[in-house]
Design a protein around this motif. Structure first.
Motif, PDB file in Angstrom:
ATOM      1  N   VAL A 228       0.819  -1.218   0.000  1.00 38.74           N
ATOM      2  CA  VAL A 228       0.000   0.000   0.000  1.00 38.74           C
ATOM      3  C   VAL A 228       0.853   1.268   0.000  1.00 38.74           C
ATOM      4  O   VAL A 228       0.402   2.327  -0.427  1.00 38.74           O
ATOM      5  CB  VAL A 228      -0.961   0.034   1.213  1.00 38.74           C
ATOM      6  CG1 VAL A 228      -1.986  -1.072   1.111  1.00 38.74           C
ATOM      7  CG2 VAL A 228      -0.198  -0.070   2.524  1.00 38.74           C
ATOM      8  N   LEU A 229       2.096   1.169   0.491  1.00 43.56           N
ATOM      9  CA  LEU A 229       2.988   2.327   0.534  1.00 43.56           C
ATOM     10  C   LEU A 229       4.085   2.093  -0.511  1.00 43.56           C
ATOM     11  O   LEU A 229       5.101   1.493  -0.222  1.00 43.56           O
ATOM     12  CB  LEU A 229       3.597   2.481   1.934  1.00 43.56           C
ATOM     13  CG  LEU A 229       4.433   3.736   2.200  1.00 43.56           C
ATOM     14  CD1 LEU A 229       3.564   4.981   2.126  1.00 43.56           C
ATOM     15  CD2 LEU A 229       5.105   3.649   3.560  1.00 43.56           C
ATOM     16  N   TYR A 230       3.837   2.561  -1.738  1.00 45.11           N
ATOM     17  CA  TYR A 230       4.727   2.199  -2.842  1.00 45.11           C
ATOM     18  C   TYR A 230       5.975   3.070  -2.916  1.00 45.11           C
ATOM     19  O   TYR A 230       6.921   2.745  -3.620  1.00 45.11           O
ATOM     20  CB  TYR A 230       3.989   2.270  -4.175  1.00 45.11           C
ATOM     21  CG  TYR A 230       3.471   3.645  -4.532  1.00 45.11           C
ATOM     22  CD1 TYR A 230       4.243   4.522  -5.265  1.00 45.11           C
ATOM     23  CD2 TYR A 230       2.202   4.061  -4.125  1.00 45.11           C
ATOM     24  CE1 TYR A 230       3.781   5.781  -5.601  1.00 45.11           C
ATOM     25  CE2 TYR A 230       1.734   5.322  -4.450  1.00 45.11           C
ATOM     26  CZ  TYR A 230       2.520   6.176  -5.187  1.00 45.11           C
ATOM     27  OH  TYR A 230       2.075   7.424  -5.506  1.00 45.11           O
ATOM     28  N   LYS A 231       5.997   4.196  -2.194  1.00 45.09           N
ATOM     29  CA  LYS A 231       7.164   5.079  -2.237  1.00 45.09           C
ATOM     30  C   LYS A 231       7.900   5.033  -0.895  1.00 45.09           C
ATOM     31  O   LYS A 231       7.297   5.204   0.160  1.00 45.09           O
ATOM     32  CB  LYS A 231       6.750   6.512  -2.547  1.00 45.09           C
ATOM     33  CG  LYS A 231       7.934   7.495  -2.595  1.00 45.09           C
ATOM     34  CD  LYS A 231       7.465   8.916  -2.863  1.00 45.09           C
ATOM     35  CE  LYS A 231       7.022   9.086  -4.299  1.00 45.09           C
ATOM     36  NZ  LYS A 231       6.775  10.524  -4.640  1.00 45.09           N
ATOM     37  N   CYS A 232       9.217   4.800  -0.960  1.00 41.96           N
ATOM     38  CA  CYS A 232      10.021   4.751   0.256  1.00 41.96           C
ATOM     39  C   CYS A 232      10.085   6.138   0.886  1.00 41.96           C
ATOM     40  O   CYS A 232      10.444   7.108   0.211  1.00 41.96           O
ATOM     41  CB  CYS A 232      11.426   4.258  -0.069  1.00 41.96           C
ATOM     42  SG  CYS A 232      12.514   4.247   1.362  1.00 41.96           S
ATOM     43  N   PRO A 233       9.767   6.288   2.168  1.00 40.26           N
ATOM     44  CA  PRO A 233       9.794   7.615   2.806  1.00 40.26           C
ATOM     45  C   PRO A 233      11.208   8.157   3.007  1.00 40.26           C
ATOM     46  O   PRO A 233      11.379   9.345   3.264  1.00 40.26           O
ATOM     47  CB  PRO A 233       9.101   7.366   4.143  1.00 40.26           C
ATOM     48  CG  PRO A 233       9.302   5.919   4.414  1.00 40.26           C
ATOM     49  CD  PRO A 233       9.298   5.238   3.083  1.00 40.26           C
ATOM     50  N   CYS A 235      14.312   7.350   0.764  1.00 46.73           N
ATOM     51  CA  CYS A 235      14.998   7.716  -0.485  1.00 46.73           C
ATOM     52  C   CYS A 235      14.042   8.129  -1.586  1.00 46.73           C
ATOM     53  O   CYS A 235      14.476   8.532  -2.674  1.00 46.73           O
ATOM     54  CB  CYS A 235      15.871   6.563  -0.968  1.00 46.73           C
ATOM     55  SG  CYS A 235      14.918   5.096  -1.432  1.00 46.73           S
ATOM     56  N   LEU A 236      12.714   7.982  -1.355  1.00 41.08           N
ATOM     57  CA  LEU A 236      11.665   8.386  -2.308  1.00 41.08           C
ATOM     58  C   LEU A 236      11.647   7.545  -3.571  1.00 41.08           C
ATOM     59  O   LEU A 236      10.999   7.923  -4.551  1.00 41.08           O
ATOM     60  CB  LEU A 236      11.802   9.872  -2.670  1.00 41.08           C
ATOM     61  CG  LEU A 236      11.740  10.854  -1.491  1.00 41.08           C
ATOM     62  CD1 LEU A 236      11.834  12.287  -1.999  1.00 41.08           C
ATOM     63  CD2 LEU A 236      10.464  10.659  -0.678  1.00 41.08           C
ATOM     64  N   GLU A 237      12.328   6.410  -3.577  1.00 48.38           N
ATOM     65  CA  GLU A 237      12.226   5.487  -4.707  1.00 48.38           C
ATOM     66  C   GLU A 237      10.857   4.815  -4.699  1.00 48.38           C
ATOM     67  O   GLU A 237      10.298   4.521  -3.627  1.00 48.38           O
ATOM     68  CB  GLU A 237      13.309   4.412  -4.629  1.00 48.38           C
ATOM     69  CG  GLU A 237      14.690   4.897  -5.041  1.00 48.38           C
ATOM     70  CD  GLU A 237      14.766   5.130  -6.549  1.00 48.38           C
ATOM     71  OE1 GLU A 237      14.131   4.368  -7.305  1.00 48.38           O
ATOM     72  OE2 GLU A 237      15.450   6.068  -6.962  1.00 48.38           O
ATOM     73  N   GLU A 238      10.298   4.562  -5.879  1.00 45.43           N
ATOM     74  CA  GLU A 238       8.976   3.980  -5.984  1.00 45.43           C
ATOM     75  C   GLU A 238       9.055   2.488  -6.325  1.00 45.43           C
ATOM     76  O   GLU A 238       9.857   2.077  -7.159  1.00 45.43           O
ATOM     77  CB  GLU A 238       8.146   4.709  -7.041  1.00 45.43           C
ATOM     78  CG  GLU A 238       7.856   6.167  -6.680  1.00 45.43           C
ATOM     79  CD  GLU A 238       6.962   6.853  -7.703  1.00 45.43           C
ATOM     80  OE1 GLU A 238       6.545   6.159  -8.651  1.00 45.43           O
ATOM     81  OE2 GLU A 238       6.688   8.048  -7.556  1.00 45.43           O
ATOM     82  N   ASN A 239       8.197   1.701  -5.662  1.00 43.20           N
ATOM     83  CA  ASN A 239       8.038   0.269  -5.921  1.00 43.20           C
ATOM     84  C   ASN A 239       9.333  -0.528  -5.731  1.00 43.20           C
ATOM     85  O   ASN A 239       9.544  -1.545  -6.358  1.00 43.20           O
ATOM     86  CB  ASN A 239       7.511   0.043  -7.354  1.00 43.20           C
ATOM     87  CG  ASN A 239       6.165   0.684  -7.561  1.00 43.20           C
ATOM     88  OD1 ASN A 239       5.294   0.627  -6.702  1.00 43.20           O
ATOM     89  ND2 ASN A 239       5.986   1.318  -8.703  1.00 43.20           N
ATOM     90  N   LYS A 240      10.214  -0.059  -4.859  1.00 41.67           N
ATOM     91  CA  LYS A 240      11.450  -0.779  -4.562  1.00 41.67           C
ATOM     92  C   LYS A 240      11.666  -0.993  -3.061  1.00 41.67           C
ATOM     93  O   LYS A 240      12.697  -1.503  -2.661  1.00 41.67           O
ATOM     94  CB  LYS A 240      12.646  -0.035  -5.142  1.00 41.67           C
ATOM     95  CG  LYS A 240      12.677  -0.002  -6.668  1.00 41.67           C
ATOM     96  CD  LYS A 240      13.953   0.641  -7.194  1.00 41.67           C
ATOM     97  CE  LYS A 240      13.979   0.635  -8.716  1.00 41.67           C
ATOM     98  NZ  LYS A 240      15.223   1.240  -9.254  1.00 41.67           N
ATOM     99  N   MET A 241      10.678  -0.624  -2.267  1.00 38.80           N
ATOM    100  CA  MET A 241      10.817  -0.747  -0.823  1.00 38.80           C
ATOM    101  C   MET A 241      10.512  -2.185  -0.367  1.00 38.80           C
ATOM    102  O   MET A 241       9.590  -2.810  -0.880  1.00 38.80           O
ATOM    103  CB  MET A 241       9.882   0.223  -0.109  1.00 38.80           C
ATOM    104  CG  MET A 241      10.015   0.218   1.402  1.00 38.80           C
ATOM    105  SD  MET A 241       9.001   1.461   2.195  1.00 38.80           S
ATOM    106  CE  MET A 241       7.377   0.851   1.790  1.00 38.80           C
ATOM    107  N   LEU A 242      11.310  -2.694   0.558  1.00 36.54           N
ATOM    108  CA  LEU A 242      11.070  -4.003   1.144  1.00 36.54           C
ATOM    109  C   LEU A 242      10.779  -3.796   2.625  1.00 36.54           C
ATOM    110  O   LEU A 242      11.608  -3.286   3.365  1.00 36.54           O
ATOM    111  CB  LEU A 242      12.296  -4.903   0.976  1.00 36.54           C
ATOM    112  CG  LEU A 242      12.649  -5.265  -0.472  1.00 36.54           C
ATOM    113  CD1 LEU A 242      13.929  -6.109  -0.508  1.00 36.54           C
ATOM    114  CD2 LEU A 242      11.519  -6.015  -1.133  1.00 36.54           C
ATOM    115  N   SER A 243       9.617  -4.209   3.062  1.00 43.75           N
ATOM    116  CA  SER A 243       9.209  -3.944   4.440  1.00 43.75           C
ATOM    117  C   SER A 243      10.059  -4.716   5.448  1.00 43.75           C
ATOM    118  O   SER A 243      10.232  -4.285   6.571  1.00 43.75           O
ATOM    119  CB  SER A 243       7.729  -4.312   4.618  1.00 43.75           C
ATOM    120  OG  SER A 243       7.519  -5.675   4.250  1.00 43.75           O
ATOM    121  N   LYS A 244      10.574  -5.855   5.057  1.00 45.92           N
ATOM    122  CA  LYS A 244      11.386  -6.634   5.991  1.00 45.92           C
ATOM    123  C   LYS A 244      12.698  -5.936   6.338  1.00 45.92           C
ATOM    124  O   LYS A 244      13.317  -6.221   7.329  1.00 45.92           O
ATOM    125  CB  LYS A 244      11.670  -8.024   5.403  1.00 45.92           C
ATOM    126  CG  LYS A 244      10.421  -8.888   5.324  1.00 45.92           C
ATOM    127  CD  LYS A 244      10.755 -10.281   4.824  1.00 45.92           C
ATOM    128  CE  LYS A 244       9.516 -11.148   4.751  1.00 45.92           C
ATOM    129  NZ  LYS A 244       9.814 -12.506   4.268  1.00 45.92           N
TER     130      LYS A 244
END
Length: 244
Positions: A228-233, A235-244
């Motif tokens: 649901v949160l596609y942008k990393c808070p 580095c602001l990269e989109e669709n590259k965040m891994l929650s783990k």
């Protein structure tokens, strides 16, 4: 399946649905204010006329919590979305309709349910905090012409937000109160009714948890948040965040 079939299923199988909801939410302990919810249930248990309930929707477990709270009567649910039916298959069997812009069909379905002495549960808010509520709900309530109640379930969003993958134990506190009587719907103007509705539905789960000192911390709290949160808070990269 037609809306009539869903309403009929809600009426004749509500005890089975209650038991399945009880099993699906067995890790949740429900606490109710004795002066609010339990007294409300006691005084309304034997009412011949059904009513409309506006409820908070902070998680997919909210409908199942309401089935547990109002186990003595069948419920017809009106949702904003179909989230969670894959994780909890019982949600597919609950008598339900999805709210959309063609509210004439919504009114028709609600009237059929009420005529069969089935309580109608509607979820105008979503996602753990107060959402913008459509003014058309006032038109629906006036058209349906039944007393209106409000139920706020505190703790469901913190217990299981939409991205959560694993289940854990938790506590939910339900608060029920009267909102509109028939006299209010007849005599008050739309703006007054709408403002009272918005005020009654105002809540914030995170603020409530902090004030009530309810801790929901665990190591897997954020696992799945990238859905649901596609942008990393950071580095602001989109669709590259891994929650783990």
């Amino acid at each position: 399946m037609s809306n009539y079939d869903k309403i009929r299923r809600a009426k004749y199988f509500y005890k089975i649905i209650f038991l399945k909801c009880l099993y699906a939410t067995r890790n949740i302990k429900i606490r109710s204010d004795k002066n609010m919810f339990k007294k409300f249930v006691k005084t309304n248990k034997k009412l011949e006329k059904p009513y409309v309930i506006l409820s908070s929707y902070g998680s997919v477990v909210d409908p199942m919590i309401m089935q547990r709270n109002l186990h003595y009567r069948p419920i017809y649910h009106v949702f904003n979305s179909n989230n969670g039916s894959k994780k909890y298959p019982i949600l597919q069997h609950i008598g339900r309709r999805f709210f959309n812009l063609d509210y004439n069909k919504v009114i028709k379905a609600i009237k059929i349910a009420l005529n069969k002495k089935i309580n109608v549960e509607k979820y105008p808010s979503f996602d753990g905090t107060t959402s913008p509520i459509s003014k058309r709900i006032i038109d629906i309530l006036k058209e349906v012409d039944k007393p209106v109640k409000v139920c706020i379930n505190h703790g469901t969003y913190n217990y299981e937000p939409m991205w959560r993958k694993s289940a854990k134990s938790g506590v939910v506190i339900s608060e029920m109160k009267d909102l509109f009587s028939l006299e209010d719907l007849y005599n008050l103007d739309d703006d007054t009714l709408y403002n009272r509705l918005v005020e009654a539905m105002e809540y914030n789960e995170c603020a409530w948890a902090k004030k009530a000192d309810m801790a929901y911390a665990d190591k897997e709290r954020c696992v799945g948040v990238e859905s649901v949160l596609y942008k990393c808070p950071a580095c602001l990269e989109e669709n590259k965040m891994l929650s783990k």
